[in-house]
Design a protein around this motif. Structure first.
Motif, PDB file in Angstrom:
ATOM      1  N   GLY A 345       4.479   4.879 -11.563  1.00  0.00           N
ATOM      2  CA  GLY A 345       4.917   4.255 -10.313  1.00  0.00           C
ATOM      3  C   GLY A 345       3.769   3.819  -9.436  1.00  0.00           C
ATOM      4  N   GLY A 346       2.535   4.167  -9.815  1.00  0.00           N
ATOM      5  CA  GLY A 346       1.365   3.747  -9.069  1.00  0.00           C
ATOM      6  C   GLY A 346       1.209   4.438  -7.724  1.00  0.00           C
ATOM      7  N   ILE A 347       0.633   3.719  -6.772  1.00  0.00           N
ATOM      8  CA  ILE A 347       0.340   4.250  -5.441  1.00  0.00           C
ATOM      9  C   ILE A 347       1.207   3.541  -4.409  1.00  0.00           C
ATOM     10  CG2 ILE A 347      -1.426   4.379  -3.620  1.00  0.00           C
ATOM     11  CD1 ILE A 347      -3.500   4.771  -5.815  1.00  0.00           C
ATOM     12  N   ILE A 348       1.855   4.323  -3.555  1.00  0.00           N
ATOM     13  CA  ILE A 348       2.655   3.774  -2.457  1.00  0.00           C
ATOM     14  C   ILE A 348       1.890   4.008  -1.165  1.00  0.00           C
ATOM     15  CG2 ILE A 348       4.842   3.880  -1.217  1.00  0.00           C
ATOM     16  CD1 ILE A 348       6.176   4.862  -3.739  1.00  0.00           C
ATOM     17  N   LEU A 349       1.484   2.920  -0.516  1.00  0.00           N
ATOM     18  CA  LEU A 349       0.739   2.990   0.735  1.00  0.00           C
ATOM     19  C   LEU A 349       1.707   2.918   1.913  1.00  0.00           C
ATOM     20  CD1 LEU A 349      -1.924   0.359  -0.329  1.00  0.00           C
ATOM     21  CD2 LEU A 349      -2.402   2.796  -0.049  1.00  0.00           C
ATOM     22  N   THR A 350       1.563   3.820   2.857  1.00  0.00           N
ATOM     23  CA  THR A 350       2.414   3.788   4.044  1.00  0.00           C
ATOM     24  C   THR A 350       1.599   4.271   5.238  1.00  0.00           C
ATOM     25  OG1 THR A 350       4.609   4.366   4.878  1.00  0.00           O
ATOM     26  CG2 THR A 350       3.380   6.119   3.750  1.00  0.00           C
ATOM     27  N   GLY A 351       2.245   4.372   6.393  1.00  0.00           N
ATOM     28  CA  GLY A 351       1.506   4.702   7.606  1.00  0.00           C
ATOM     29  C   GLY A 351       0.955   3.451   8.273  1.00  0.00           C
ATOM     30  N   ARG A 372       1.632  -0.704  -3.823  1.00  0.00           N
ATOM     31  CA  ARG A 372       2.562  -1.459  -2.991  1.00  0.00           C
ATOM     32  C   ARG A 372       2.683  -0.761  -1.646  1.00  0.00           C
ATOM     33  NH1 ARG A 372       7.739   0.993  -2.955  1.00  0.00           N
ATOM     34  NH2 ARG A 372       8.063   2.522  -4.623  1.00  0.00           N
ATOM     35  N   ILE A 373       3.240  -1.467  -0.674  1.00  0.00           N
ATOM     36  CA  ILE A 373       3.466  -0.899   0.649  1.00  0.00           C
ATOM     37  C   ILE A 373       4.832  -0.204   0.652  1.00  0.00           C
ATOM     38  CG2 ILE A 373       3.652  -1.349   3.120  1.00  0.00           C
ATOM     39  CD1 ILE A 373       0.881  -1.833   1.973  1.00  0.00           C
ATOM     40  N   GLY A 374       4.864   1.024   1.128  1.00  0.00           N
ATOM     41  CA  GLY A 374       6.122   1.777   1.202  1.00  0.00           C
ATOM     42  C   GLY A 374       6.746   1.620   2.578  1.00  0.00           C
ATOM     43  N   LEU A 375       7.909   0.999   2.614  1.00  0.00           N
ATOM     44  CA  LEU A 375       8.636   0.801   3.866  1.00  0.00           C
ATOM     45  C   LEU A 375       9.859   1.720   3.903  1.00  0.00           C
ATOM     46  CD1 LEU A 375       8.579  -3.107   3.896  1.00  0.00           C
ATOM     47  CD2 LEU A 375       7.023  -1.574   5.090  1.00  0.00           C
ATOM     48  N   LEU A 388      11.143  -0.549  13.581  1.00  0.00           N
ATOM     49  CA  LEU A 388      11.231   0.693  12.808  1.00  0.00           C
ATOM     50  C   LEU A 388      11.078   0.479  11.307  1.00  0.00           C
ATOM     51  CD1 LEU A 388      14.101   2.551  14.711  1.00  0.00           C
ATOM     52  CD2 LEU A 388      11.637   2.860  14.885  1.00  0.00           C
ATOM     53  N   ALA A 389      11.087  -0.771  10.877  1.00  0.00           N
ATOM     54  CA  ALA A 389      10.888  -1.052   9.456  1.00  0.00           C
ATOM     55  C   ALA A 389       9.422  -1.003   9.079  1.00  0.00           C
ATOM     56  CB  ALA A 389      11.466  -2.422   9.108  1.00  0.00           C
ATOM     57  N   LYS A 390       8.547  -0.824  10.070  1.00  0.00           N
ATOM     58  CA  LYS A 390       7.115  -0.768   9.789  1.00  0.00           C
ATOM     59  C   LYS A 390       6.747   0.577   9.166  1.00  0.00           C
ATOM     60  CE  LYS A 390       5.786  -3.936  13.507  1.00  0.00           C
ATOM     61  NZ  LYS A 390       5.006  -4.099  14.760  1.00  0.00           N
ATOM     62  N   PRO A 391       5.730   0.587   8.297  1.00  0.00           N
ATOM     63  CA  PRO A 391       5.350   1.838   7.618  1.00  0.00           C
ATOM     64  C   PRO A 391       4.838   2.930   8.554  1.00  0.00           C
ATOM     65  CG  PRO A 391       3.781   0.068   7.127  1.00  0.00           C
ATOM     66  CD  PRO A 391       4.934  -0.564   7.820  1.00  0.00           C
ATOM     67  N   MET A 392       4.446   2.584   9.780  1.00  0.00           N
ATOM     68  CA  MET A 392       3.932   3.604  10.694  1.00  0.00           C
ATOM     69  C   MET A 392       5.016   4.592  11.140  1.00  0.00           C
ATOM     70  SD  MET A 392       3.491   1.624  14.354  1.00  0.00           S
ATOM     71  CE  MET A 392       2.419   0.368  13.702  1.00  0.00           C
TER      72      MET A 392
END
Length: 471
Positions: A345-351, A372-375, A388-392
């Protein structure tokens, strides 16, 4: 008189909660994310489709928190109160008294252990009591003074020669053992969070580790099975949670985040911190080679000085250097657990830090993993606030999901107890069910719900003030 009144009020609240549980009513759960750059309060309730409807949202600039740790309690209290006021402003009728709070910081550490027990009664099947004994034995693991074991998460079990068993209950054998992931934290650091929240007029329903909360918000069942690394790039720290075959294999807190990038820009380019943050957000890139060499940013001069021109490529070079350092830590931890080439599944980037341009390309280049970016949109109902859909906000929404998981578990437990009391559940039916269940067969891998179940409940009880315990 006051104590009696408070006790009576608390009893009424408990009764109301129990009634809501039994009536299958969905409660309002509030997540409170105390970060280095922001404090966010989000209130939500699940609709009939199991999606989160956002009922209130407020945020405030965070003061008094550095690298995920509360250093100035008074400033943190004021920031929490501001976030709550903004949340109430979005919905004046919203009741907020209890919150789920995330914890992170340099003090959070993890280690791997192994435990085995030789069974006395080998004729009967392995019971929940024996599994609990295995887990409880891990709380005797030696850790540095001042730290406390926060959570003991079982990974794969073994029963005699059977390996990689997700759940050993119902198996038969002489010896049962397991690998464990133990998470520790500093007592005083976590108590500072408790003090800040309570003095802001709130009660902590429970504490949840931020990397686990973020993972719950952005990860799907398929991600859990395929194996992923959740990289939550916050303001003060970067939280890492690694999953493989449905099991939490590793957690880590990397001591760098978006705030470090901002300070690097401030120092390297000789600008104000606010200017550095603005440049990072508007013009920043994680790959210098993707920027134009002839593009410049004009910064107003201070106290009559001439305006300063800054190269966008130079800005990107500063950002890339710090992001590369963070990703080096990610690669190091993946190699440490032997999973650098096994995460399908690789790396999910969030925050908040994951919103940097070209970060996906840098991550894939440096870690040799897909990224990929995790939302957190998968769990949100339609019509939610776009912000609120932003990864932060992944951590805050993950805290709400943990709250609902606790509520649903409590409801099922109460229903089960009522069934037993009323005699609905017969022993004969239970015996047939047990006989039909195949033995010594590997059961399905863990789901997202079972991952939330594995996160320790009642974590806040570990860090109650000693004074409170005496009362």
């Amino acid at each position: 008189m006051t104590n009696n009144t408070n006790t009576h009020t608390q009893t009424q609240q408990d009764c109301t909660k129990s009634t809501n549980v039994m009536n299958n009513e969905q409660p309002i759960i509030v997540g409170l994310d105390i970060g280095t750059t922001k404090i966010a309060a989000i209130a939500g309730r699940k609709n009939e489709f199991g999606k989160l409807e956002i009922l209130g949202f407020g945020r405030a600039n965070s003061n008094g928190v550095q690298h995920g740790m509360v250093l100035n309690i008074d400033q943190t209290i004021k920031a929490i109160q501001t976030a709550l006021e903004n949340c109430h402003a979005s919905n004046p009728n919203l009741p907020i008294s209890e919150v789920y709070v995330g914890i992170a910081g340099h003090h959070i550490k993890s280690l791997q252990t192994r435990g085995d027990i030789v069974r006395q009664d080998t004729e009967n099947e392995i019971s929940q009591h024996e599994v609990d004994q295995l887990v409880n034995d891990q709380y005797k693991t030696y850790i540095p003074a001042g730290d406390q074991i926060i959570d003991v998460i079982p990974q794969e079990f073994t029963v005699d020669n059977f390996q990689n068993i997700p759940d050993p209950i119902g198996y038969s054998g002489v010896k049962v053992g397991a690998n464990f992931h133990i998470i520790t934290g500093d007592k005083n650091a976590i108590r500072n969070i408790n003090r800040s929240v309570e003095r802001a007029g709130l009660r902590i329903k429970d504490l949840v580790l931020q990397p686990l909360a973020s993972a719950a918000a952005v990860m799907s069942e398929h991600d859990l099975e395929a194996g992923v690394a959740i990289v939550d790039i916050g303001g003060g720290t970067t939280d890492l949670a690694v999953f493989y075959e449905g099991i939490l294999k590793h957690t880590a807190v990397i001591p760098f985040g978006g705030e470090n990038i901002t300070m690097d820009i401030k120092t390297g380019l000789g600008v104000l911190k606010t200017q550095a943050e603005q440049m990072k957000v508007q013009f920043g890139s994680a790959l210098a080679e993707q920027t134009k060499s002839n593009q410049y940013i004009t910064i107003p001069g201070l106290r009559g000085l001439a305006p300063k021109e800054i190269s966008v490529k130079t800005l990107a070079g500063i950002i890339q250097a710090r992001m590369s350092e963070i990703l080096d830590f990610v690669s190091y931890h993946l190699k440490q657990v032997g999973l650098e080439k096994m995460l399908n599944g690789g790396i999910i980037l969030t925050g908040g830090g994951s919103q940097l341009k070209h970060l996906i390309q840098l991550t894939e280049y440096q870690t040799r993993q897909s990224a990929r970016i995790g939302l957190p949109t998968e769990h949100l109902a339609a019509g939610h606030i776009d912000e609120l859909a932003k990864p932060m906000y992944s951590t805050c929404l993950g805290l709400i999901l943990k709250g609902f998981n606790d509520f649903e578990n409590k409801r099922k437990k109460m229903e089960s107890e009522i069934q037993k009391v009323s005699g609905i559940e017969s022993e004969f039916a239970e015996q047939i069910e047990q006989e039909e269940e195949p033995r010594n067969v590997v059961k399905p891998r863990k789901t997202l719900k079972s991952f939330l179940d594995s996160c320790k409940n009642g974590l806040i009880e570990l860090f109650k003030e000693e004074e409170d315990a005496k009362l």
